[in-house]
Design an enzyme around this catalytic site. Structure first.
Site, PDB file in Angstrom:
ATOM      1  N   HIS A 128       5.246  71.517 -10.808  1.00  0.00           N
ATOM      2  CA  HIS A 128       4.575  71.655  -9.829  1.00  0.00           C
ATOM      3  C   HIS A 128       3.905  70.825  -8.604  1.00  0.00           C
ATOM      4  O   HIS A 128       4.951  69.750  -8.873  1.00  0.00           O
ATOM      5  CB  HIS A 128       2.833  71.229 -10.650  1.00  0.00           C
ATOM      6  N   ASP A 158       3.583  71.401  -2.022  1.00  0.00           N
ATOM      7  CA  ASP A 158       3.542  72.391  -1.474  1.00  0.00           C
ATOM      8  C   ASP A 158       3.207  73.229   0.443  1.00  0.00           C
ATOM      9  O   ASP A 158       3.953  73.791   0.432  1.00  0.00           O
ATOM     10  CB  ASP A 158       1.782  72.746  -2.669  1.00  0.00           C
TER      11      ASP A 158
END
Length: 379
Positions: A128, A158
């Site tokens: 992540h 992200d």
């Protein structure tokens, strides 16, 4: 509307950076068709809050059903770009990998969003944002001296190093395809993108300009580049780096004659304490008003719910209201082909019939696709 008007992008539904990249393209006027899966989305009962899905159309296709891949292939044949965010090799198993799609449409730009990239020893590992920015060297410098690294939400991996760079890569490849007549694969890896965002710090490290975490000019080490708490428990951001701005800052604080040289690093801790004492004597908004007419680089730290009421955002219409909810306006702005306010977010499958009709499917064909579970519609 928008500089990408006339460009069609297919987005295989995912989470985080891929949808953000597609949102940026949709904001700029691209016709983004989101291929959703028949499962309950995050905002199932509040579609209007799914801002990453704004301005797109949705067709819901179950890729595991017979005939589903053939349907996607028809969409691929008519598209300019294709976005997906699975681990390497997943779409190849469906016959929808880059080689398959480029064989159908040689001008197609095939964008791939991953954490680790399409090759390398970690390419198939889970991860992540926090993992990608850690390995990219972007997490270690963030935070206070003597404390563990501070997590910068998921903005660096992200969205900044991931989705935004994928959108940039897509536009670059789309421009190149206009002249070459050939598409290509855009391999956007968050670990690469997060490292790229650190470019200036790579210079700083190697010139000796950057020291330990939390002791530098722009990481909270300096008293004139810091966040200070006010008497009401809120905060001010101070960014008076240049001497002329610093002079205005200390004059407004009444400290012009009581502080050492701005760049005397040994005195920074004591200067911080003095600044903190003064800022704690008034509320955030009282300080904001005091500094509103000068270049001291002092601004209130606003919560998301406060942005729409700030006079600068109101003047620029930066935070817009749609369907009773507030969200950021499209950016950047264009003098001639500006897209304006963002489009609405639609429910999963809301445009299934519309897209099928564009592909030439008759009403009977559409009913059969729905009955066989290949396609779903909203509701």
């Amino acid at each position: 509307m928008g500089p990408l008007s006339g460009i069609r992008i297919l987005e295989i539904a995912g989470i985080g950076p891929g949808p953000f990249a597609a949102m940026l393209l949709a904001d700029m006027g691209a016709d983004v068709i989101r291929i959703d899966r028949p499962e309950t989305p995050m905002f199932a009962n509040q579609t209007e809050l799914d801002f990453l899905n704004r301005g797109k159309r949705s067709i819901c296709i179950d890729l595991k059903k017979e005939g589903a891949v053939a349907l996607v292939e028809k969409l691929v044949a008519r598209a300019d770009g294709f976005l997906e965010g699975f681990r390497p090799g997943v779409l190849e198993k469906y016959g929808l990998g880059p080689d398959d799609c480029l064989a159908l449409n040689q001008k197609l730009v095939y964008g791939r969003m991953t954490g680790w990239g399409q090759e390398g020893p970690m390419a198939n590992r889970a991860g992540h944002d926090i993992n990608y920015i850690a390995l990219a060297g972007a997490l270690e410098p963030m935070g206070r001296a003597g404390e563990k690294p501070a997590i910068p939400l998921n903005l660096v991996g992200d969205f900044g190093g991931g989705g935004m760079l994928l959108a940039f890569g897509m536009v670059c490849a789309l421009l190149e395809a206009k002249t070459s007549g050939k598409g290509q694969v855009v391999d956007a890896a968050m670990v690469d993108g997060a490292s790229l965002l650190m470019t200036s710090l790579f210079s700083a490290y190697q010139t000796g300009y950057w020291g330990e975490r939390g002791t530098n000019m722009i990481d909270g080490g300096a008293p004139f580049y810091e966040v200070y708490e006010t008497s009401d428990g809120k905060y001010l951001a101070v960014g008076a780096l240049e001497s002329q701005f610093y002079q205005v800052l200390v004059e407004r604080l009444g400290l012009a004659d009581s502080l050492p040289n701005q760049y005397d690093m040994e005195q920074w801790p004591a200067m911080k304490e003095r600044f903190a004492e003064v800022f704690a004597t008034r509320t955030r908004d009282e300080w904001a008003e005091l500094f509103a007419d000068c270049d001291a680089c002092v601004t209130p730290v606003l919560a998301a719910g406060e942005l729409k009421d700030h006079p600068h955002h109101r003047a620029r219409n930066s935070i817009v209201q749609r369907n009773g909810v507030w969200q950021p306006r499209t950016a950047p702005r264009f003098s001639r082909t500006d897209g304006g306010e963002p489009g609405d977010a639609v429910a999963v499958g809301a445009n299934s019939g519309e897209v099928l009709t564009e592909l030439g499917y008759s009403e009977q064909d559409q009913r059969e696709l729905i009955a066989n579970g290949v396609v779903s519609t909203a509701g």
